[in-house]
Design an enzyme around this catalytic site. Structure first.
Site, PDB file in Angstrom:
ATOM      1  N   CYS A 113      -5.947  -7.632   8.495  1.00 35.66           N
ATOM      2  CA  CYS A 113      -7.166  -6.800   9.147  1.00 35.66           C
ATOM      3  C   CYS A 113      -7.741  -6.952   9.136  1.00 35.66           C
ATOM      4  O   CYS A 113      -9.022  -6.601  10.315  1.00 35.66           O
ATOM      5  CB  CYS A 113      -7.356  -5.729   8.946  1.00 35.66           C
ATOM      6  SG  CYS A 113      -5.630  -4.248   8.504  1.00 35.66           S
ATOM      7  N   HIS A 249     -13.609  -2.529  10.907  1.00 37.72           N
ATOM      8  CA  HIS A 249     -12.543  -2.507  11.646  1.00 37.72           C
ATOM      9  C   HIS A 249     -12.312  -1.277  11.463  1.00 37.72           C
ATOM     10  O   HIS A 249     -12.478  -0.205  10.431  1.00 37.72           O
ATOM     11  CB  HIS A 249     -11.506  -3.195  10.010  1.00 37.72           C
ATOM     12  CG  HIS A 249     -10.621  -2.923  10.328  1.00 37.72           C
ATOM     13  ND1 HIS A 249      -9.206  -3.394  11.820  1.00 37.72           N
ATOM     14  CD2 HIS A 249      -9.545  -2.491   9.387  1.00 37.72           C
ATOM     15  CE1 HIS A 249      -8.574  -2.866  10.956  1.00 37.72           C
ATOM     16  NE2 HIS A 249      -8.084  -2.575  10.065  1.00 37.72           N
ATOM     17  N   ASN A 279      -4.633   2.132  14.091  1.00 36.87           N
ATOM     18  CA  ASN A 279      -5.046   0.653  13.196  1.00 36.87           C
ATOM     19  C   ASN A 279      -4.621  -0.501  13.954  1.00 36.87           C
ATOM     20  O   ASN A 279      -3.470  -0.025  13.881  1.00 36.87           O
ATOM     21  CB  ASN A 279      -5.111   0.819  12.024  1.00 36.87           C
ATOM     22  CG  ASN A 279      -5.348  -0.245  10.845  1.00 36.87           C
ATOM     23  OD1 ASN A 279      -5.629  -1.691  11.527  1.00 36.87           O
ATOM     24  ND2 ASN A 279      -5.376   0.074  10.135  1.00 36.87           N
TER      25      ASN A 279
HETATM   26  N1  ACO Z   1       2.359  13.713   7.629  1.00 41.06           N
HETATM   27  C1  ACO Z   1       2.448  14.490   6.145  1.00 41.06           C
HETATM   28  N2  ACO Z   1       2.298  14.142   5.601  1.00 41.06           N
HETATM   29  C2  ACO Z   1       2.280  12.756   4.501  1.00 41.06           C
HETATM   30  C3  ACO Z   1       1.819  11.986   6.362  1.00 41.06           C
HETATM   31  C4  ACO Z   1       2.370  12.229   7.306  1.00 41.06           C
HETATM   32  N3  ACO Z   1       2.384  11.211   7.905  1.00 41.06           N
HETATM   33  N4  ACO Z   1       2.072  11.260   4.926  1.00 41.06           N
HETATM   34  C5  ACO Z   1       1.602  10.996   3.785  1.00 41.06           C
HETATM   35  N5  ACO Z   1       2.440  12.651   3.426  1.00 41.06           N
HETATM   36  C6  ACO Z   1       2.030  13.767   2.005  1.00 41.06           C
HETATM   37  C7  ACO Z   1       2.267  12.318   1.263  1.00 41.06           C
HETATM   38  O1  ACO Z   1       3.679  12.886   1.077  1.00 41.06           O
HETATM   39  C8  ACO Z   1       1.350  13.884   0.376  1.00 41.06           C
HETATM   40  O2  ACO Z   1       2.169  14.355  -0.239  1.00 41.06           O
HETATM   41  P1  ACO Z   1       2.479  14.809  -1.880  1.00 41.06           P
HETATM   42  O3  ACO Z   1       1.138  15.755  -1.899  1.00 41.06           O
HETATM   43  O4  ACO Z   1       3.293  15.779  -1.403  1.00 41.06           O
HETATM   44  O5  ACO Z   1       2.698  14.120  -1.940  1.00 41.06           O
HETATM   45  C9  ACO Z   1       0.486  14.342   0.519  1.00 41.06           C
HETATM   46  O6  ACO Z   1       0.658  13.635   1.946  1.00 41.06           O
HETATM   47  C10 ACO Z   1      -1.291  13.103   0.365  1.00 41.06           C
HETATM   48  O7  ACO Z   1      -0.275  11.566   0.574  1.00 41.06           O
HETATM   49  P2  ACO Z   1      -1.700  10.895  -0.274  1.00 41.06           P
HETATM   50  O8  ACO Z   1      -1.159   9.198   0.087  1.00 41.06           O
HETATM   51  O9  ACO Z   1      -2.565  10.867  -1.083  1.00 41.06           O
HETATM   52  O10 ACO Z   1      -2.487  11.037   1.299  1.00 41.06           O
HETATM   53  P3  ACO Z   1      -4.523  10.637   1.471  1.00 41.06           P
HETATM   54  O11 ACO Z   1      -5.105  11.594   1.733  1.00 41.06           O
HETATM   55  O12 ACO Z   1      -4.807   9.659   0.422  1.00 41.06           O
HETATM   56  O13 ACO Z   1      -4.285  10.245   3.121  1.00 41.06           O
HETATM   57  C11 ACO Z   1      -3.942   7.613   3.512  1.00 41.06           C
HETATM   58  C12 ACO Z   1      -2.848   8.796   3.547  1.00 41.06           C
HETATM   59  C13 ACO Z   1      -4.165   8.214   5.414  1.00 41.06           C
HETATM   60  C14 ACO Z   1      -3.130   6.626   3.787  1.00 41.06           C
HETATM   61  C15 ACO Z   1      -5.256   7.427   2.784  1.00 41.06           C
HETATM   62  O14 ACO Z   1      -4.381   6.792   1.690  1.00 41.06           O
HETATM   63  C16 ACO Z   1      -5.587   5.710   3.766  1.00 41.06           C
HETATM   64  O15 ACO Z   1      -5.866   5.913   5.306  1.00 41.06           O
HETATM   65  N6  ACO Z   1      -5.988   4.565   2.685  1.00 41.06           N
HETATM   66  C17 ACO Z   1      -6.073   3.513   3.769  1.00 41.06           C
HETATM   67  C18 ACO Z   1      -4.982   2.646   4.219  1.00 41.06           C
HETATM   68  C19 ACO Z   1      -4.865   1.876   5.160  1.00 41.06           C
HETATM   69  O16 ACO Z   1      -6.279   2.319   5.891  1.00 41.06           O
HETATM   70  N7  ACO Z   1      -4.699   0.678   5.663  1.00 41.06           N
HETATM   71  C20 ACO Z   1      -3.733   0.188   6.636  1.00 41.06           C
HETATM   72  C21 ACO Z   1      -4.523  -1.245   6.248  1.00 41.06           C
HETATM   73  S1  ACO Z   1      -5.948  -1.554   5.755  1.00 41.06           S
HETATM   74  C22 ACO Z   1      -7.328  -1.060   6.049  1.00 41.06           C
HETATM   75  O17 ACO Z   1      -6.806  -1.447   7.394  1.00 41.06           O
HETATM   76  C23 ACO Z   1      -7.937  -0.622   5.452  1.00 41.06           C
END
Ligand code: ACO
Length: 322
Positions: A113, A249, A279
């Site tokens: 990224c 980004h 993304n």
């Molecule tokens: N739909 C519904 N529920 C979901 C989904 C989905 N697509 N994905 C995960 N869940 C559930 C999980 O299973 C979890 O359930 P549980 O509590 O029963 O176990 C719950 O939602 C919460 O999951 P978390 O991973 O804790 O959610 P979080 O608030 O951290 O959000 C996310 C997840 C959006 C991935 C966040 O952590 C994030 O944006 N991280 C950065 C990742 C990123 O941007 N990566 C890209 C590459 S790096 C970069 O470009 C910056």
């Protein structure tokens, strides 16, 4: 010493739009969950047979046209991509031939990224050193090809696209500074655990997909993007008020808002495309930049900051006078 000035921008998104509603028929998710956690409403997905090279070509032609240049003027092509068409030659060499250029230096840069910031920094240094006078810098991805469409925690976040800039040696100010960093200790937090030297088993068995520990990535992204912004301002002896635009980004609206808050910048000074593009990895910043230019938001003479964080981990920024 010349500075490297952006003289043209271009971008391209595949025709097919995949909405959250449609995604919720593929995996157990909902429009509400995706919007709330990431800010994404839709993403573009490359058609069967449409490759990173195709997207890069469209974006490049638009950037060349905007700069009033032809392919023959280019002496350096750098493509940032995680999803090249082939193991080799580089996508940059394939693009060079498509565009009809002969003789320019051409190579790919891989920083996931953060790739576009890395590629722009490479071109900036070539131009400042006098090794290039007119460079084509591209971020292009078909990230949909490395997504596990059964893994709701990753497949909802990414999309495909390409953005390009023409950078030219100039007496006018352009790129003021670039700042690149990496920390390979976090490799397994965000990776595709498959590759050439490890053998093709994972590819052949359909396991060559993005794996991510989302909350760890989120925390590091907010921390490192905040740090690199401070580093950039300090290096240029500037206050945050000097910035006209932040073009971050586009990974997640919550990460973008957290960085803007650290900068004490209102969201009206931040270019946001994550809602419509998802993304797009290395393509996200040049896509957002091109939108800012073509909508008339970014004006000649204004100062903007680009910053990114991604797999590696890698992160970086560039301060640019447009
Ligand atoms: N739909 C519904 N529920 C979901 C989904 C989905 N697509 N994905 C995960 N869940 C559930 C999980 O299973 C979890 O359930 P549980 O509590 O029963 O176990 C719950 O939602 C919460 O999951 P978390 O991973 O804790 O959610 P979080 O608030 O951290 O959000 C996310 C997840 C959006 C991935 C966040 O952590 C994030 O944006 N991280 C950065 C990742 C990123 O941007 N990566 C890209 C590459 S790096 C970069 O470009 C910056």
């Amino acid at each position: 010493m010349s500075s490297a000035r952006i003289t043209g921008t271009g971008s391209y998104l595949p025709e097919r739009i995949l909405t959250n509603e449609e995604l919720s028929t593929i995996v157990d998710t909902s429009d509400e969950w995706i919007r709330e956690r990431s800010g994404i409403a839709q993403r573009h997905i490359a058609a069967d047979g449409e490759t990173t090279l195709d997207l890069a070509e469209h974006a490049s032609r638009r950037a060349l046209e905007a700069a009033g240049r032809t392919a023959a003027d280019i002496d350096l092509i750098v493509i940032a991509t995680t999803t090249p068409d082939q193991i080799f030659p580089s996508t940059a060499c394939l693009l060079q031939h498509r565009l009809g250029n002969v003789g320019a230096a051409a190579f790919d840069v891989q920083a996931v990224c953060s790739g576009f910031v890395y590629a722009l920094s490479v071109a900036d240094n070539f131009i400042k050193a006098g090794s290039s006078r007119c460079a084509l810098v591209i971020g292009a991805e078909t990230f949909s090809r490395i997504l596990n469409w059964e893994d709701r925690s990753t497949c909802v976040l990414f999309g495909d696209g390409a953005g390009a800039v023409v950078m030219e040696a100039s007496d006018k100010p352009g790129v003021m500074s670039t700042h690149l960093h990496a920390d390979g200790a976090h490799a397994s937090a965000l990776h595709v655990p498959a590759g050439v030297s490890q053998g093709y088993d994972a590819v052949q068995e359909g396991r060559a997909f993005v794996e991510m520990r989302g909350s760890e990535v989120f925390r590091m992204a907010v921390a490192k993007m905040g740090e690199v912004v401070e580093e950039t301002l300090a290096a240029n002896n500037l206050d945050r008020e000097a910035l006209d635009w932040l073009i971050p980004h586009q990974a997640n609206i919550r990460i973008i808002k957290a960085t803007a808050k650290k900068l004490r910048m209102g969201m009206d000074k931040v270019i946001v495309t994550v809602d419509r593009h998802g993304n797009t990895s290395a393509a996200s910043i040049p896509l957002a930049l091109d939108e800012a230019v073509r909508t008339g938001q970014l004006q000649r003479g204004q100062l903007f900051l680009i910053e990114a964080f991604g797999g590696g981990f890698t992160w970086g920024s560039a301060l640019i006078r447009y």
